[in-house]
Design a protein around this motif. Structure first.
Motif, PDB file in Angstrom:
ATOM      1  N   MET A   1     -37.233 -66.406 -71.763  1.00  0.00           N
ATOM      2  CA  MET A   1     -37.072 -67.184 -72.982  1.00  0.00           C
ATOM      3  C   MET A   1     -37.309 -66.273 -74.181  1.00  0.00           C
ATOM      4  SD  MET A   1     -39.434 -70.190 -74.474  1.00  0.00           S
ATOM      5  CE  MET A   1     -38.589 -71.731 -74.542  1.00  0.00           C
ATOM      6  N   SER A   2     -36.404 -66.285 -75.106  1.00  0.00           N
ATOM      7  CA  SER A   2     -36.582 -65.459 -76.295  1.00  0.00           C
ATOM      8  C   SER A   2     -37.546 -66.131 -77.254  1.00  0.00           C
ATOM      9  CB  SER A   2     -35.243 -65.201 -76.975  1.00  0.00           C
ATOM     10  OG  SER A   2     -34.695 -66.401 -77.433  1.00  0.00           O
ATOM     11  N   VAL A   3     -38.243 -65.306 -77.995  1.00  0.00           N
ATOM     12  CA  VAL A   3     -39.222 -65.812 -78.939  1.00  0.00           C
ATOM     13  C   VAL A   3     -38.617 -65.943 -80.321  1.00  0.00           C
ATOM     14  CG1 VAL A   3     -41.590 -65.502 -79.717  1.00  0.00           C
ATOM     15  CG2 VAL A   3     -40.848 -64.373 -77.648  1.00  0.00           C
ATOM     16  N   ILE A   4     -37.679 -65.078 -80.611  1.00  0.00           N
ATOM     17  CA  ILE A   4     -37.123 -65.032 -81.957  1.00  0.00           C
ATOM     18  C   ILE A   4     -35.667 -64.594 -81.907  1.00  0.00           C
ATOM     19  CG2 ILE A   4     -37.867 -62.648 -82.327  1.00  0.00           C
ATOM     20  CD1 ILE A   4     -38.462 -63.426 -85.252  1.00  0.00           C
ATOM     21  N   GLU A   5     -34.906 -65.126 -82.824  1.00  0.00           N
ATOM     22  CA  GLU A   5     -33.518 -64.703 -82.999  1.00  0.00           C
ATOM     23  C   GLU A   5     -33.468 -63.880 -84.277  1.00  0.00           C
ATOM     24  OE1 GLU A   5     -30.648 -64.778 -81.413  1.00  0.00           O
ATOM     25  OE2 GLU A   5     -29.332 -64.300 -83.040  1.00  0.00           O
ATOM     26  N   LEU A   6     -33.117 -62.607 -84.149  1.00  0.00           N
ATOM     27  CA  LEU A   6     -32.933 -61.748 -85.306  1.00  0.00           C
ATOM     28  C   LEU A   6     -31.448 -61.705 -85.611  1.00  0.00           C
ATOM     29  CD1 LEU A   6     -35.197 -58.774 -84.228  1.00  0.00           C
ATOM     30  CD2 LEU A   6     -35.769 -60.583 -85.846  1.00  0.00           C
ATOM     31  N   THR A   7     -31.103 -61.932 -86.842  1.00  0.00           N
ATOM     32  CA  THR A   7     -29.697 -61.897 -87.232  1.00  0.00           C
ATOM     33  C   THR A   7     -29.517 -60.797 -88.257  1.00  0.00           C
ATOM     34  OG1 THR A   7     -29.605 -64.281 -86.901  1.00  0.00           O
ATOM     35  CG2 THR A   7     -27.787 -63.282 -88.079  1.00  0.00           C
ATOM     36  N   GLU A   8     -28.609 -59.898 -87.971  1.00  0.00           N
ATOM     37  CA  GLU A   8     -28.318 -58.774 -88.858  1.00  0.00           C
ATOM     38  C   GLU A   8     -26.831 -58.809 -89.181  1.00  0.00           C
ATOM     39  OE1 GLU A   8     -28.570 -56.795 -91.204  1.00  0.00           O
ATOM     40  OE2 GLU A   8     -29.927 -55.281 -90.461  1.00  0.00           O
ATOM     41  N   THR A   9     -26.469 -58.108 -90.205  1.00  0.00           N
ATOM     42  CA  THR A   9     -25.068 -58.059 -90.611  1.00  0.00           C
ATOM     43  C   THR A   9     -24.543 -56.644 -90.501  1.00  0.00           C
ATOM     44  OG1 THR A   9     -25.665 -57.702 -92.913  1.00  0.00           O
ATOM     45  CG2 THR A   9     -25.420 -59.980 -92.204  1.00  0.00           C
ATOM     46  N   SER A  10     -23.263 -56.532 -90.301  1.00  0.00           N
ATOM     47  CA  SER A  10     -22.671 -55.211 -90.107  1.00  0.00           C
ATOM     48  C   SER A  10     -22.550 -54.421 -91.404  1.00  0.00           C
ATOM     49  CB  SER A  10     -21.297 -55.349 -89.454  1.00  0.00           C
ATOM     50  OG  SER A  10     -20.441 -56.119 -90.286  1.00  0.00           O
ATOM     51  N   ASP A  11     -22.536 -55.094 -92.536  1.00  0.00           N
ATOM     52  CA  ASP A  11     -22.305 -54.422 -93.814  1.00  0.00           C
ATOM     53  C   ASP A  11     -23.497 -54.529 -94.764  1.00  0.00           C
ATOM     54  OD1 ASP A  11     -19.738 -53.851 -92.907  1.00  0.00           O
ATOM     55  OD2 ASP A  11     -18.916 -55.682 -93.768  1.00  0.00           O
ATOM     56  N   ASP A  12     -24.706 -54.620 -94.227  1.00  0.00           N
ATOM     57  CA  ASP A  12     -25.898 -54.778 -95.059  1.00  0.00           C
ATOM     58  C   ASP A  12     -26.229 -53.448 -95.728  1.00  0.00           C
ATOM     59  OD1 ASP A  12     -28.433 -55.200 -96.151  1.00  0.00           O
ATOM     60  OD2 ASP A  12     -28.985 -56.591 -94.561  1.00  0.00           O
ATOM     61  N   ALA A  13     -26.150 -53.402 -97.045  1.00  0.00           N
ATOM     62  CA  ALA A  13     -26.425 -52.178 -97.797  1.00  0.00           C
ATOM     63  C   ALA A  13     -27.927 -51.941 -97.963  1.00  0.00           C
ATOM     64  CB  ALA A  13     -25.756 -52.247 -99.162  1.00  0.00           C
ATOM     65  N   TRP A  14     -28.753 -52.973 -97.812  1.00  0.00           N
ATOM     66  CA  TRP A  14     -30.197 -52.842 -98.028  1.00  0.00           C
ATOM     67  C   TRP A  14     -30.934 -52.458 -96.750  1.00  0.00           C
ATOM     68  CZ3 TRP A  14     -31.525 -57.751-101.343  1.00  0.00           C
ATOM     69  CH2 TRP A  14     -30.879 -57.647-102.582  1.00  0.00           C
ATOM     70  N   ILE A  15     -30.540 -53.071 -95.637  1.00  0.00           N
ATOM     71  CA  ILE A  15     -31.224 -52.821 -94.371  1.00  0.00           C
ATOM     72  C   ILE A  15     -30.178 -52.401 -93.336  1.00  0.00           C
ATOM     73  CG2 ILE A  15     -32.667 -53.780 -92.552  1.00  0.00           C
ATOM     74  CD1 ILE A  15     -33.642 -55.852 -94.645  1.00  0.00           C
ATOM     75  N   PRO A  16     -30.144 -51.123 -92.988  1.00  0.00           N
ATOM     76  CA  PRO A  16     -29.153 -50.653 -92.017  1.00  0.00           C
ATOM     77  C   PRO A  16     -29.325 -51.329 -90.655  1.00  0.00           C
ATOM     78  CG  PRO A  16     -30.224 -48.810 -93.128  1.00  0.00           C
ATOM     79  CD  PRO A  16     -30.977 -50.049 -93.504  1.00  0.00           C
ATOM     80  N   VAL A  17     -28.228 -51.552 -89.976  1.00  0.00           N
ATOM     81  CA  VAL A  17     -28.241 -52.280 -88.711  1.00  0.00           C
ATOM     82  C   VAL A  17     -29.078 -51.567 -87.650  1.00  0.00           C
ATOM     83  CG1 VAL A  17     -26.125 -51.303 -87.733  1.00  0.00           C
ATOM     84  CG2 VAL A  17     -26.782 -53.644 -87.169  1.00  0.00           C
ATOM     85  N   ASP A  18     -29.219 -50.260 -87.720  1.00  0.00           N
ATOM     86  CA  ASP A  18     -30.039 -49.560 -86.723  1.00  0.00           C
ATOM     87  C   ASP A  18     -31.503 -49.982 -86.812  1.00  0.00           C
ATOM     88  OD1 ASP A  18     -30.108 -48.025 -89.221  1.00  0.00           O
ATOM     89  OD2 ASP A  18     -31.232 -46.519 -88.079  1.00  0.00           O
TER      90      ASP A  18
END
Length: 64
Positions: A1-18
């Motif tokens: 069971m997952s505890v959290i869902e993290l959602t990231e975007t492919s084009d986020d200029a503030w927080i890189p997807v890595d």
């Protein structure tokens, strides 16, 4: 069971997807979903994709 869902975007200029991948690796049970064609404000750029991602995650959690 997952505890959290993290959602990231492919084009986020503030927080890189890595960084999102590294964060997900550090949180036991975390799931990461990368939403394409969205910037930092994913709820404005891709609201339907975000809603679908969160709905699917919530449904999986409710099924246990």
């Amino acid at each position: 069971m997952s505890v959290i869902e993290l959602t990231e975007t492919s084009d986020d200029a503030w927080i890189p997807v890595d960084r999102a991948h590294r964060l997900a690796d550090l949180i036991p049970g975390a799931e990461l979903t990368v939403i394409p064609d969205a910037g930092h404000l994913v709820h404005l750029d891709q609201p339907a994709a975000l809603a679908a991602t969160l709905t699917e995650w919530l449904l999986r959690q409710s099924r246990g």
